[in-house]
Motif scaffolding. Sequence first.
Motif, short mmCIF file in Angstrom:
data_model
loop_
_atom_site.label_atom_id
_atom_site.label_comp_id
_atom_site.label_asym_id
_atom_site.label_seq_id
_atom_site.Cartn_x
_atom_site.Cartn_y
_atom_site.Cartn_z
N ASN A 52 -7.70 -9.22 2.09
CA ASN A 52 -8.00 -7.87 1.81
C ASN A 52 -7.27 -7.22 0.55
O ASN A 52 -7.02 -7.97 -0.25
N ALA A 53 -6.87 -5.97 0.47
CA ALA A 53 -6.16 -5.38 -0.77
C ALA A 53 -4.77 -5.61 -0.65
O ALA A 53 -3.88 -5.58 -1.92
N THR A 54 -4.25 -6.05 0.53
CA THR A 54 -2.95 -6.66 0.51
C THR A 54 -2.59 -8.29 0.19
O THR A 54 -1.72 -8.54 -0.50
N PHE A 74 -12.05 -8.34 2.85
CA PHE A 74 -12.33 -6.94 3.53
C PHE A 74 -11.74 -5.80 2.49
O PHE A 74 -10.84 -5.27 2.97
N SER A 75 -12.33 -5.71 1.26
CA SER A 75 -11.93 -4.84 0.56
C SER A 75 -13.27 -4.75 -0.68
O SER A 75 -13.96 -5.77 -0.81
N VAL A 76 -13.18 -3.58 -1.30
CA VAL A 76 -14.00 -3.75 -2.52
C VAL A 76 -13.13 -4.42 -3.74
O VAL A 76 -14.09 -5.10 -4.44
N GLY A 77 -11.89 -4.06 -3.92
CA GLY A 77 -11.15 -4.53 -4.97
C GLY A 77 -10.92 -5.93 -4.79
O GLY A 77 -10.55 -6.55 -3.67
N LEU A 78 -10.98 -6.85 -5.80
CA LEU A 78 -10.79 -8.31 -5.69
C LEU A 78 -9.68 -8.90 -6.42
O LEU A 78 -9.27 -9.95 -6.70
N VAL A 99 -20.24 0.36 1.11
CA VAL A 99 -20.01 1.00 2.47
C VAL A 99 -18.63 1.82 2.31
O VAL A 99 -18.66 2.68 3.44
N LEU A 100 -17.97 1.76 1.45
CA LEU A 100 -16.54 2.52 1.57
C LEU A 100 -16.69 3.51 0.48
O LEU A 100 -15.76 4.29 0.31
N THR A 101 -17.84 3.61 -0.34
CA THR A 101 -17.46 4.51 -1.39
C THR A 101 -17.48 6.05 -1.04
O THR A 101 -16.81 6.85 -1.70
N GLY A 231 -7.07 4.00 -6.95
CA GLY A 231 -7.43 2.81 -7.40
C GLY A 231 -6.49 1.81 -6.92
O GLY A 231 -6.57 1.29 -5.72
N ARG A 232 -5.62 1.27 -7.74
CA ARG A 232 -4.45 0.33 -7.23
C ARG A 232 -3.25 0.99 -7.65
O ARG A 232 -3.24 1.66 -9.11
N GLY A 233 -1.93 0.60 -7.24
CA GLY A 233 -0.70 1.31 -7.53
C GLY A 233 -0.62 0.67 -9.15
O GLY A 233 -0.20 1.38 -10.04
N PRO A 278 -0.98 6.49 2.47
CA PRO A 278 -0.63 5.28 3.02
C PRO A 278 -1.78 4.28 2.39
O PRO A 278 -2.10 3.46 3.42
N HIS A 279 -2.20 4.33 1.37
CA HIS A 279 -3.35 3.45 0.92
C HIS A 279 -4.63 3.33 2.24
O HIS A 279 -4.82 2.29 2.86
N VAL A 280 -5.05 4.52 2.23
CA VAL A 280 -6.22 4.76 3.27
C VAL A 280 -7.66 5.19 2.84
O VAL A 280 -8.41 6.02 3.65
O1 LIG Z 1 -8.28 -0.70 -1.66
C1 LIG Z 1 -9.41 -1.11 -0.76
C2 LIG Z 1 -10.43 -1.88 -1.20
O2 LIG Z 1 -10.28 -2.32 -2.22
O3 LIG Z 1 -11.35 -1.77 -0.39
#
Ligand SMILES: O=CC(=O)O
Length: 313
Positions: A52-54, A74-78, A99-101, A231-233, A278-280
């Motif tokens: 995921n994103a972590t 389990f994220s859009v960001g790779l 799906v998360l847009t 986006g990302r930190g 918190p990144h939600v």
């Molecule tokens: O940060 C969340 C994602 O990339 O889906």
Amino acid sequence: MESIGVLMACPMNTYLEQELERRFNLFKFWTVSDKTQFLKAQQNNIRAVVGNATAGADAELIDALPKLEIVSSFSVGLDKVDVAKCKEKGVRVTNTPDVLTDDVADLAIGLMLAVLRRLCESDRYVRSGKWKKGDYKLTTKFTGKTVGIIGLGRIGMAVAKRAEAFSCPINYYSRTEKPNLKYKYYPSVVELASNCHILVVACPLTEETRHIINREVIDALGPKGVLINIGRGPHVDERELLSALVEGRLGGAGLDVFENEPHVPEELFGLENVVLMPHVGSGTVETRKTMADLVLGNLEAHFLNKPLLTPVV
Ligand SMILES: O=CC(=O)O
């Protein structure tokens, strides 16, 4: 498929974990104390990684798993997956786009309103009993403010559409100008920041976009400007952001992501012009369930030799 080894990189969603456990031979990486020993022992069993994103799959993990066939995020960001390495090794990669847009774009607008109208600070004002001693100070109007968007992909476009409903003029920066758009394009982030009130980071994290928000951009946004990061930190030079906020060189910030999550610089805690999440961005029950189903659907499609639902590689 019960015998197929799937490695889950970190805890992310209970439903997804239960379903992976039911359908595959699930290994939970975070419960393993000696990871090197574990990878040696299981290298011939693990055929999929779920990240995921972590936590995802870096070059070291990919190299340690010679039977790896697919990384399903389990994220859009790779940015936590070494996509180039996967390509090189013929490992498939999937993510959870679309799906998360809506949720992420909704949160971006929520952060704009929260920062400009001081929603969190005025909630604290009521709860602490301060209202009894006097009215809360006036805040800043959102409707009609110019919104600048970095990255006009799915999420950036969804933010733009929502901001348009608040009569906000939309400007944007992306690597190339998009055809047939009524939004104004700026070829540099500094120019965009000089020409908007609210600057939204909505691009993927890559080597080119790391610290895309630097001192020059922050100064261009200025003491009335607001930065929104969904986006990302690491898109933001956090030290520069902190000093700008503390010194009053930036008007405010709405942040869902941080450079070193879950650690958030404590200097931010006392600032009333800052809203911290918190990144939600995608963190609703509905969307996380849909994302989990997409991860499961991609894994099943892969192991049944069917087309992947959301292939990246
Ligand atoms: O940060 C969340 C994602 O990339 O889906």
